[in-house]
Design an enzyme around this catalytic site. Structure first.
Site, PDB file in Angstrom:
ATOM      1  N   HIS A   1       7.139 -16.443 -32.669  1.00 34.58           N
ATOM      2  CA  HIS A   1       7.076 -15.855 -31.328  1.00 34.58           C
ATOM      3  C   HIS A   1       6.204 -14.602 -31.307  1.00 34.58           C
ATOM      4  CE1 HIS A   1       9.046 -13.268 -28.071  1.00 34.58           C
ATOM      5  NE2 HIS A   1       8.319 -14.163 -27.436  1.00 34.58           N
TER       6      HIS A   1
ATOM      7  N   HIS B   1      13.472 -10.609 -31.215  1.00 32.83           N
ATOM      8  CA  HIS B   1      13.884 -11.215 -29.946  1.00 32.83           C
ATOM      9  C   HIS B   1      14.945 -12.286 -30.151  1.00 32.83           C
ATOM     10  CE1 HIS B   1       9.832  -9.528 -29.004  1.00 32.83           C
ATOM     11  NE2 HIS B   1      10.546  -9.048 -28.009  1.00 32.83           N
TER      12      HIS B   1
END
Length: 175
Positions: free
Chosen positions: A105, A124
């Site tokens: 990501h 995250h």
């Protein structure tokens, strides 16, 4: 004004002719036999990966990550002996896997959680299941965790010979 009207008509004709040609090309590709499509895509996407020795089966302890780098020194990863046969598992028990430890990501370094055999991102909160080929099970990532293609030789040496997903931050896995 009259000459301008003619230019508009010529532009429309070129556009419609081009659109018709594109539609015909797309229809031709759609009806090709699947073998022809597979052969065409394989020849354009084949990447020659280096075969790198990552360690030996003797170096592994069940459910403890062994830090490695693949396909080069700038790509951190781990090799794991999970203790049960898994998809794409290597070795005599089919339980040895390897993964990149960079989150796909945003590139945060991943941590291994031995209790549920996942790689976890502190940035995250993406989570990847090591028993299911690095499949994402939670979080912001939009792709699964890159998994190494492993080979074990007769001496128990573990070799990585490819990666099944694109490594974070790269246009190609092999520089």
């Amino acid at each position: 004004m009259k000459s301008c009207d003619k230019l508009v008509d010529v532009g429309r004709r070129h556009f419609l002719g081009g659109a018709g040609a594109m539609t015909a090309a797309a229809a031709a590709v759609a009806v090709l036999p699947s073998e022809a499509k597979a052969d065409a895509s394989a020849s354009t996407t084949l990447i020659k990966y280096p075969s790198n020795r990552l360690g030996n089966i003797k170096d592994l302890k069940t459910n403890e990550p062994l830090s490695v780098s693949y396909p080069d020194d700038d790509a951190p990863g781990v090799v794991l002996k999970l203790g049960q046969r898994v998809p794409m598992g290597a070795g005599p028990d089919g339980d040895i896997v390897g993964f990149s430890t960079t989150c796909p990501h945003k590139g945060f370094p991943l941590n291994y959680n031995a209790s549920d055999k996942t790689m976890n991102c502190p940035g995250h909160y993406s989570r990847f299941d090591c028993e299911r080929g690095g499949q994402q099970v939670w979080g912001q990532a939009t792709q699964n965790l890159p998994q190494y293609v492993l080979r074990i030789d007769g001496n128990g040496d573990i070799f990585a010979e490819g990666v099944d997903e694109l490594l974070y931050g790269r246009l190609a896995n092999v520089l």
